[in-house]
Design a protein around this motif. Structure first.
Motif, mmCIF file in Angstrom:
data_model
loop_
_atom_site.group_PDB
_atom_site.id
_atom_site.type_symbol
_atom_site.label_atom_id
_atom_site.label_comp_id
_atom_site.label_asym_id
_atom_site.label_seq_id
_atom_site.Cartn_x
_atom_site.Cartn_y
_atom_site.Cartn_z
ATOM 1 N N ILE A 18 18.830 33.092 -38.722
ATOM 2 C CA ILE A 18 17.498 33.269 -39.444
ATOM 3 C C ILE A 18 17.872 32.587 -41.021
ATOM 4 C CG2 ILE A 18 15.848 34.853 -40.584
ATOM 5 C CD1 ILE A 18 16.709 36.667 -38.061
ATOM 6 N N VAL A 19 18.956 32.930 -41.470
ATOM 7 C CA VAL A 19 19.149 32.178 -42.907
ATOM 8 C C VAL A 19 19.226 30.526 -42.857
ATOM 9 C CG1 VAL A 19 21.096 32.157 -44.524
ATOM 10 C CG2 VAL A 19 20.600 34.533 -43.616
ATOM 11 N N VAL A 20 19.723 30.132 -42.033
ATOM 12 C CA VAL A 20 19.838 28.665 -41.784
ATOM 13 C C VAL A 20 18.473 28.156 -41.608
ATOM 14 C CG1 VAL A 20 20.529 26.819 -40.500
ATOM 15 C CG2 VAL A 20 22.108 28.649 -41.014
ATOM 16 N N VAL A 178 4.412 38.309 -34.372
ATOM 17 C CA VAL A 178 4.233 37.001 -35.182
ATOM 18 C C VAL A 178 2.963 36.200 -34.750
ATOM 19 C CG1 VAL A 178 5.369 34.849 -35.930
ATOM 20 C CG2 VAL A 178 6.480 37.172 -35.761
ATOM 21 N N VAL A 179 2.886 36.099 -33.509
ATOM 22 C CA VAL A 179 1.749 35.283 -33.336
ATOM 23 C C VAL A 179 0.203 35.674 -33.428
ATOM 24 C CG1 VAL A 179 0.647 34.327 -31.096
ATOM 25 C CG2 VAL A 179 3.119 33.965 -31.309
ATOM 26 N N TRP A 180 0.388 37.123 -33.189
ATOM 27 C CA TRP A 180 -1.058 37.781 -33.677
ATOM 28 C C TRP A 180 -1.187 37.832 -34.958
ATOM 29 C CZ3 TRP A 180 -5.257 39.015 -30.584
ATOM 30 C CH2 TRP A 180 -5.047 38.760 -29.319
ATOM 31 N N GLY A 181 -0.015 37.983 -35.866
ATOM 32 C CA GLY A 181 -0.257 38.079 -37.302
ATOM 33 C C GLY A 181 -0.562 36.814 -37.921
ATOM 34 N N GLY A 213 5.340 14.177 -41.931
ATOM 35 C CA GLY A 213 4.405 15.261 -42.090
ATOM 36 C C GLY A 213 4.300 16.254 -41.091
ATOM 37 N N ILE A 214 4.149 15.281 -39.885
ATOM 38 C CA ILE A 214 3.947 16.028 -38.439
ATOM 39 C C ILE A 214 5.331 16.994 -38.097
ATOM 40 C CG2 ILE A 214 3.878 15.878 -36.256
ATOM 41 C CD1 ILE A 214 2.056 13.487 -36.684
ATOM 42 N N ALA A 215 6.431 16.421 -38.492
ATOM 43 C CA ALA A 215 7.730 16.912 -38.109
ATOM 44 C C ALA A 215 7.933 18.212 -39.015
ATOM 45 C CB ALA A 215 8.855 15.987 -38.334
ATOM 46 N N ALA A 216 7.732 18.059 -40.357
ATOM 47 C CA ALA A 216 7.656 19.061 -41.239
ATOM 48 C C ALA A 216 6.732 20.377 -40.849
ATOM 49 C CB ALA A 216 7.320 18.731 -42.846
ATOM 50 N N LEU A 217 5.487 19.958 -40.353
ATOM 51 C CA LEU A 217 4.780 21.030 -39.700
ATOM 52 C C LEU A 217 5.278 21.750 -38.658
ATOM 53 C CD1 LEU A 217 1.880 22.567 -39.717
ATOM 54 C CD2 LEU A 217 0.740 20.716 -38.391
ATOM 55 N N ALA A 218 5.875 20.797 -37.573
ATOM 56 C CA ALA A 218 6.250 21.456 -36.591
ATOM 57 C C ALA A 218 7.502 22.326 -36.526
ATOM 58 C CB ALA A 218 6.892 20.291 -35.323
ATOM 59 N N TYR A 219 8.218 21.952 -38.016
ATOM 60 C CA TYR A 219 9.282 22.838 -38.109
ATOM 61 C C TYR A 219 8.958 24.138 -38.625
ATOM 62 C CZ TYR A 219 14.180 24.134 -39.723
ATOM 63 O OH TYR A 219 15.040 24.710 -40.014
ATOM 64 N N VAL A 220 8.069 24.299 -39.558
ATOM 65 C CA VAL A 220 7.712 25.511 -40.244
ATOM 66 C C VAL A 220 6.805 26.321 -39.205
ATOM 67 C CG1 VAL A 220 7.497 24.489 -42.412
ATOM 68 C CG2 VAL A 220 5.471 24.587 -41.220
ATOM 69 N N VAL A 221 6.464 25.727 -38.023
ATOM 70 C CA VAL A 221 5.489 26.605 -37.027
ATOM 71 C C VAL A 221 6.604 27.080 -36.142
ATOM 72 C CG1 VAL A 221 3.863 26.224 -35.134
ATOM 73 C CG2 VAL A 221 3.428 25.187 -37.409
ATOM 74 N N TYR A 222 7.469 26.083 -35.369
ATOM 75 C CA TYR A 222 8.158 26.600 -33.983
ATOM 76 C C TYR A 222 9.550 27.211 -34.642
ATOM 77 C CZ TYR A 222 4.450 24.116 -31.988
ATOM 78 O OH TYR A 222 3.064 23.557 -31.686
ATOM 79 N N MET A 223 10.159 26.617 -35.509
ATOM 80 C CA MET A 223 11.354 27.193 -36.107
ATOM 81 C C MET A 223 11.413 28.405 -36.885
ATOM 82 S SD MET A 223 13.624 25.504 -34.520
ATOM 83 C CE MET A 223 15.356 25.945 -35.331
ATOM 84 N N LEU A 227 10.618 31.312 -34.343
ATOM 85 C CA LEU A 227 11.947 31.732 -33.958
ATOM 86 C C LEU A 227 12.551 32.569 -35.124
ATOM 87 C CD1 LEU A 227 14.416 31.724 -32.295
ATOM 88 C CD2 LEU A 227 15.034 29.571 -33.514
ATOM 89 N N GLY A 228 12.172 31.996 -36.287
ATOM 90 C CA GLY A 228 12.662 32.915 -37.382
ATOM 91 C C GLY A 228 12.098 34.450 -37.545
ATOM 92 N N TYR A 229 10.854 34.367 -37.598
ATOM 93 C CA TYR A 229 9.908 35.755 -37.683
ATOM 94 C C TYR A 229 10.224 36.719 -36.523
ATOM 95 C CZ TYR A 229 8.183 35.186 -42.390
ATOM 96 O OH TYR A 229 8.107 34.911 -43.578
ATOM 97 N N GLY A 230 10.202 35.961 -35.085
ATOM 98 C CA GLY A 230 10.513 36.784 -34.109
ATOM 99 C C GLY A 230 11.906 37.391 -34.108
ATOM 100 N N LEU A 231 13.016 36.793 -34.557
ATOM 101 C CA LEU A 231 14.245 37.465 -34.793
ATOM 102 C C LEU A 231 14.290 38.191 -35.974
ATOM 103 C CD1 LEU A 231 16.539 34.139 -34.119
ATOM 104 C CD2 LEU A 231 15.884 36.252 -32.324
ATOM 105 N N TRP A 232 13.463 38.295 -36.882
ATOM 106 C CA TRP A 232 13.477 38.943 -38.266
ATOM 107 C C TRP A 232 13.040 40.131 -37.775
ATOM 108 C CZ3 TRP A 232 16.206 39.324 -42.389
ATOM 109 C CH2 TRP A 232 15.520 39.984 -43.565
ATOM 110 N N GLY A 233 11.992 40.314 -36.983
ATOM 111 C CA GLY A 233 11.182 41.339 -36.720
ATOM 112 C C GLY A 233 11.991 42.097 -35.718
#
Length: 308
Positions: A18-20, A178-181, A213-223, A227-233
């Motif tokens: 998650i940190v990475v 995360v998804v519903w939030g 820009g598309i790659a940046a958006l994909a990273y903040v959405v899916y990674m 993934l990040g908030y799912g593991l964090w929760g």
């Protein structure tokens, strides 16, 4: 919930992953903001994070007001303020550092609402890390702006509030939460983008967006989000807040390194000391038991020597 301070080896690896992800996320945010205004970027993030996944993941078994509050604090407010703070002059590396004041907010709010009393070493570690934030605040100018710093601190408060709501909901599926939030946050940010970014800027950004820009958006959405908030929760559900939250102290280290490497952000001496103090505070938080054990062993050895 596991009230033990130390995470299991498997969960420790999850925390470091998650940190990475969240550390390099600041690079993606900076790249995305070069092509989209902050509220539009956030609206896209929330929309793609929610759809079409809400049709396949059941709504968390919690009152609707808690799910909406989670989306507003943990997503709409946190990222709306953070993205705007970076857009208005706070460099990505520094933003990754300043956002960590959420640790102090989280531990304090957890004590007030959940009676999770932090130990002396956790308080000491937090105070040491706070000195790093003071160093950042004392270097206003250049890649530190007052408005950017203030908005990022407010984003940290929103994040810590979201952590408490996460524990209140106690969702069986962190990814579902995360998804519903994100779905709850989307209409708020879409309206903000329409009235603040304005339709002309929105249309221009969509027409001229590049693959970066598309790659940046994909990273903040899916990674970062899925993934990040799912593991964090999952970690917040499994361990106490004071055991999990200190890992976020490592995020600015990854944030600085990735910003220097990908964005050529300058890494000055004062940034080094600010990061060092934050890491020192993390050591106190993570290795509390070992430090206490060493102190007790030292006292015991002194007693033994005095008896001789």
């Amino acid at each position: 919930m596991n009230t033990a301070v130390n995470l299991s080896p498997k969960h420790l690896l999850l925390a470091l992953l998650i940190v990475v992800i969240w550390g390099t996320n600041f690079v993606a945010i900076a790249l995305g903001l070069k092509e989209m205004p902050p509220f539009l970027f956030c609206a896209f993030r929330f929309g793609f994070s929610a759809l079409p996944f809400v049709f396949f993941l059941p709504r968390p078994q919690a009152p609707l007001k808690y799910i909406i509050a989670f989306g507003v604090f943990n997503f709409a407010l946190q990222f709306g303020l953070l993205f705007t703070g970076i857009h208005l002059g706070l460099s990505p590396g520094l933003a990754s550092l300043v956002i960590q004041v959420q640790v102090f907010f989280s531990i304090g709010l957890a004590f007030l609402f959940f009676k999770e009393k932090p130990s002396f070493l956790k308080v000491l570690g937090s105070l040491i890390s706070f000195l790093g934030i003071v160093i950042v605040a004392s270097n206003i100018g250049g890649d530190v702006t007052i408005i950017g710093l203030t908005l990022t601190i407010c984003a940290a408060l929103a994040w810590s509030s979201g952590n408490l709501i996460t524990k209140k909901i106690n969702a069986q599926s962190p990814l579902s939460l995360v998804v519903w939030g994100n779905l709850a946050a989307f209409p708020f940010m879409a309206l903000a983008s329409f009235f603040i970014d304005r339709p002309n800027a929105i249309a221009s950004s969509i027409q001229n967006i590049s693959w970066i820009g598309i790659a940046a958006l994909a990273y903040v959405v899916y990674m970062s989000t899925h993934l990040g908030y799912g593991l964090w929760g999952f970690l917040l559900k499994t361990y106490s807040t004071s055991a999990v939250v200190p890992f976020t102290f490592l995020i600015p280290v990854v944030g600085f390194i990735s910003s220097v490497f990908f964005l050529r952000e300058e890494f000055t001496v004062w940034k080094f000391w600010a990061s060092f103090l934050i890491l020192a505070g993390l050591v106190f938080n993570l290795f509390e038991k070992k430090i206490l054990k060493c102190i007790r062993m030292n006292k015991l050895n002194k007693r033994i020597k005095s008896l001789k």
